[in-house]
Design an enzyme around this catalytic site. Structure first.
Site, PDB file in Angstrom:
ATOM      1  N   GLY A   9       0.839  -1.195   0.000  1.00  0.00           N
ATOM      2  CA  GLY A   9       0.000   0.000   0.000  1.00  0.00           C
ATOM      3  C   GLY A   9       0.869   1.238   0.000  1.00  0.00           C
ATOM      4  N   CYS A  10       0.355   2.298   0.577  1.00  0.00           N
ATOM      5  CA  CYS A  10       1.098   3.556   0.625  1.00  0.00           C
ATOM      6  C   CYS A  10       2.452   3.323   1.300  1.00  0.00           C
ATOM      7  CB  CYS A  10       0.297   4.605   1.383  1.00  0.00           C
ATOM      8  SG  CYS A  10       1.178   6.154   1.619  1.00  0.00           S
ATOM      9  N   PHE A  11       3.506   3.786   0.653  1.00  0.00           N
ATOM     10  CA  PHE A  11       4.847   3.507   1.166  1.00  0.00           C
ATOM     11  C   PHE A  11       5.209   4.290   2.411  1.00  0.00           C
ATOM     12  CE2 PHE A  11       6.386   5.874  -2.945  1.00  0.00           C
ATOM     13  CZ  PHE A  11       5.850   7.088  -2.512  1.00  0.00           C
ATOM     14  N   TRP A  12       4.451   5.322   2.757  1.00  0.00           N
ATOM     15  CA  TRP A  12       4.750   6.100   3.964  1.00  0.00           C
ATOM     16  C   TRP A  12       4.713   5.216   5.206  1.00  0.00           C
ATOM     17  CZ3 TRP A  12       0.581  10.384   2.954  1.00  0.00           C
ATOM     18  CH2 TRP A  12       0.969  11.167   1.864  1.00  0.00           C
ATOM     19  N   ASP A  88      -6.400   3.041   0.173  1.00  0.00           N
ATOM     20  CA  ASP A  88      -5.604   3.283  -1.031  1.00  0.00           C
ATOM     21  C   ASP A  88      -5.905   2.207  -2.072  1.00  0.00           C
ATOM     22  OD1 ASP A  88      -4.255   5.490   0.152  1.00  0.00           O
ATOM     23  OD2 ASP A  88      -3.014   4.074   1.268  1.00  0.00           O
TER      24      ASP A  88
END
Length: 165
Positions: A9-12, A88
């Site tokens: 998912g979101c890499f953050w 996401d």
């Protein structure tokens, strides 16, 4: 020092989580296995690059073995979610583990099989050799460190808990 590439998912959130672990030497977020050279975030989000948001994780194998990395990774994402994690949605948010060393492939696949057996579910996690990796824009790097209230589908504080397989 070893390296592995994780997409969940979101890499953050993936970066925020793994940066808290003892044994992480350095990390950066970017775009893995892109069909286009050096894609921008906007182009990756268009779904036309084939790239996945990923974390490049350099780690000390003595302090943070690959089996633990994969186990922890599978515990904070949804390995059964195809092309989404949390809110996401899109192919850039698919989940996968991308290796450089051929010997890592069997360990990753073994960990996935153990997860499937334990949870009685079929994972859709990609396990592939890394083709390429392009660093994401600077504002994405260490995003949750710089933006404490930033959206994240992962509870990064789970990294502080003792790991049990």
């Amino acid at each position: 020092m070893a390296v592995i590439y994780l997409a969940g998912g979101c890499f953050w959130g993936i970066q925020g989580y793994f940066d808290k672990l003892k044994g992480t030497l350095c990390s950066q977020v970017g775009y893995a296995n892109s069909a286009v050279e050096n894609p921008s975030y906007e182009f990756v989000c268009s779904g036309n690059s084939g790239a996945v948001e990923a974390l490049e994780l350099h780690y000390d194998e003595d302090l943070l073995p690959l089996r633990e990395i994969i186990g922890r990774f599978l515990s904070v994402i949804n390995p059964c979610a195809l092309n989404f994690q949390g809110n996401d949605i899109g192919t850039q948010y698919r989940n996968g583990v991308y290796f450089v060393q051929e010997s890592d492939e069997s360990i990753i696949k073994e960990c996935l099989k153990l997860w499937e057996k334990k949870h009685h579910k079929k994972a859709v996690t990609e396990v592939e050799k890394l083709q390429n990796f392009y660093s994401a824009e600077l504002y994405h790097q260490k995003y949750l460190e710089k933006n404490a209230l930033g959206y994240c589908h992962i509870n990064t504080d789970l990294a502080l808990q003792k790991w049990e397989e």
